[in-house]
Design a protein around this motif. Structure first.
Motif, PDB file in Angstrom:
ATOM      1  N   UNK A   7      43.172  24.034  28.994  1.00 49.24           N
ATOM      2  CA  UNK A   7      44.683  24.435  29.590  1.00 49.24           C
ATOM      3  C   UNK A   7      46.307  22.687  29.411  1.00 49.24           C
ATOM      4  N   UNK A   8      47.027  23.667  29.256  1.00 55.90           N
ATOM      5  CA  UNK A   8      48.771  22.721  29.172  1.00 55.90           C
ATOM      6  C   UNK A   8      48.166  22.190  30.089  1.00 55.90           C
TER       7      UNK A   8
ATOM      8  N   UNK B 284      36.118  20.104  26.453  1.00 55.04           N
ATOM      9  CA  UNK B 284      36.940  21.276  28.160  1.00 55.04           C
ATOM     10  C   UNK B 284      38.456  20.588  27.608  1.00 55.04           C
ATOM     11  N   UNK B 285      40.126  20.724  26.862  1.00 57.82           N
ATOM     12  CA  UNK B 285      41.016  19.906  26.581  1.00 57.82           C
ATOM     13  C   UNK B 285      42.142  20.494  27.409  1.00 57.82           C
ATOM     14  N   UNK B 286      42.605  19.254  27.312  1.00 56.25           N
ATOM     15  CA  UNK B 286      43.758  19.323  28.297  1.00 56.25           C
ATOM     16  C   UNK B 286      44.832  19.376  27.179  1.00 56.25           C
ATOM     17  N   UNK B 287      46.260  20.559  26.655  1.00 58.53           N
ATOM     18  CA  UNK B 287      47.271  20.041  25.295  1.00 58.53           C
ATOM     19  C   UNK B 287      48.134  19.561  26.946  1.00 58.53           C
ATOM     20  N   UNK B 288      48.619  18.477  26.621  1.00 60.45           N
ATOM     21  CA  UNK B 288      49.871  17.768  27.239  1.00 60.45           C
ATOM     22  C   UNK B 288      51.173  17.453  26.144  1.00 60.45           C
ATOM     23  N   UNK B 289      51.431  18.079  26.494  1.00 64.81           N
ATOM     24  CA  UNK B 289      52.726  18.600  26.090  1.00 64.81           C
ATOM     25  C   UNK B 289      54.295  18.302  26.851  1.00 64.81           C
ATOM     26  N   UNK B 290      55.439  18.137  26.461  1.00 65.31           N
ATOM     27  CA  UNK B 290      56.668  17.718  26.703  1.00 65.31           C
ATOM     28  C   UNK B 290      57.631  19.750  27.253  1.00 65.31           C
TER      29      UNK B 290
END
Length: 314
Positions: free
Chosen positions: A68-69, A40-46
């Protein structure tokens, strides 16, 4: 490690990961390959726009992905705090722990700028933002057996040691030296974090990696920001002619994040002159292994950000 590639990533089912800067380049590939193997991956982006677009692309490439983002601006510590708070208050069905934090996002050789908190941008984004993020998420990592923290540095750390008396390059700003110092800070942070984790009997592995020369948006960001068309073209040509792919550049991060037997405070990168080729142990400057320097940087980072690591941390 010779010949190690994405197909060698162990099954990640049941594991959760946060990858910063996952909207493009090696961050996107890292997130995609972790998701492909079941994490399970969280895309942590500005950028919400770019992050959402990356989320849609990843889902199209890996239909089974659990991703998820979530917005994270490492140049604004209030955003870092909000990210950590939202992760704790709404875990989206995740377990109480966190298996993997990949501190991947970064900026390179920018003209002098300051973050929202007044820090020189390269030091603020590349080091201080990740320092605070790691500290705030550390309680979750400590509760997770076998958790790892992977921080992405660069071979360009060799350009300069940090200047503990001028961490924000206020006296003399040279963009490439400032970049090298921020990447040295990444390695010193990993060194000190690994030392503190070991001293507290934790099995959390803090390791570092670098992509060598990989084709990403990083190289052209500064020329584009300044409208330097010739420099932007040179960077584009370098990416086309010399650089390895983003997929190849992500392998050291993926190795450090998932391969069995990764050692605390290890530094993984391409083996051919540190630029490209098979993944392996990477050379690092001696100053990145200095205990006293690591302690001083840690203390300065806590003081500058006002964010000491949690008492339940290290």
């Amino acid at each position: 490690m010779t010949g190690w590639n994405a197909s060698d990533i162990p099954d990640q089912s049941g594991r959760t990961a946060v990858v910063t800067g996952a909207n493009s380049g090696i961050g996107y590939v890292t997130a995609r390959e972790l998701a492909r193997r079941g994490a399970q991956v969280v895309l942590a982006c500005r950028s919400e726009e770019r992050g959402t677009r990356a989320l849609e692309q990843l889902r199209s490439e890996v239909p089974s992905a659990e991703v998820e983002f979530r917005r994270l601006d490492l140049g604004d510590l209030s955003s870092v705090r909000d990210f950590a708070a939202s992760y704790d208050s709404d875990d989206g069905g995740r377990s109480d722990g966190l298996d993997l934090l990949v501190n991947n996002a970064g900026v390179m050789a920018l003209p002098y700028r300051q973050t929202a908190d007044g820090f020189e941008t390269q030091f603020g984004v590349n080091h201080l933002g990740h320092f605070v993020l790691t500290g705030l998420l550390l309680p979750r990592l400590l509760r997770t057996p076998g958790a790892r923290i992977v921080t992405v540095s660069s071979g360009f750390h060799a350009l300069s040691n940090i200047d503990i008396n001028d961490l924000n390059s206020e006296r003399n700003y040279r963009r490439w030296i400032a970049y090298g110092r921020s990447k040295t800070a990444n390695l010193l942070f990993t060194h000190e974090l690994a030392r503190r984790l070991a001293a507290n009997g934790s099995d959390v592995v803090a390791a570092a990696a670098h992509p060598g020369y990989a084709e990403t948006n990083l190289q052209g960001a500064a020329p584009k920001m300044e409208g330097r068309k010739i420099a932007e073209r040179v960077m584009w040509l370098g990416n086309r002619v010399v650089a390895q792919s983003a997929a190849a550049g992500a392998l050291p991060s993926l190795y450090a994040a998932t391969a069995p037997g990764v050692r605390p405070d290890s530094f993984t990168g391409p083996r051919v002159l540190g630029w490209q080729g098979a993944t392996g142990k990477s050379w690092r400057a001696k100053w990145t292994l200095n205990d006293a320097a690591g302690e001083r940087l840690w203390a300065a980072s806590e003081r500058l950000t006002g964010e000491p690591f949690s008492p339940s941390g290290v």
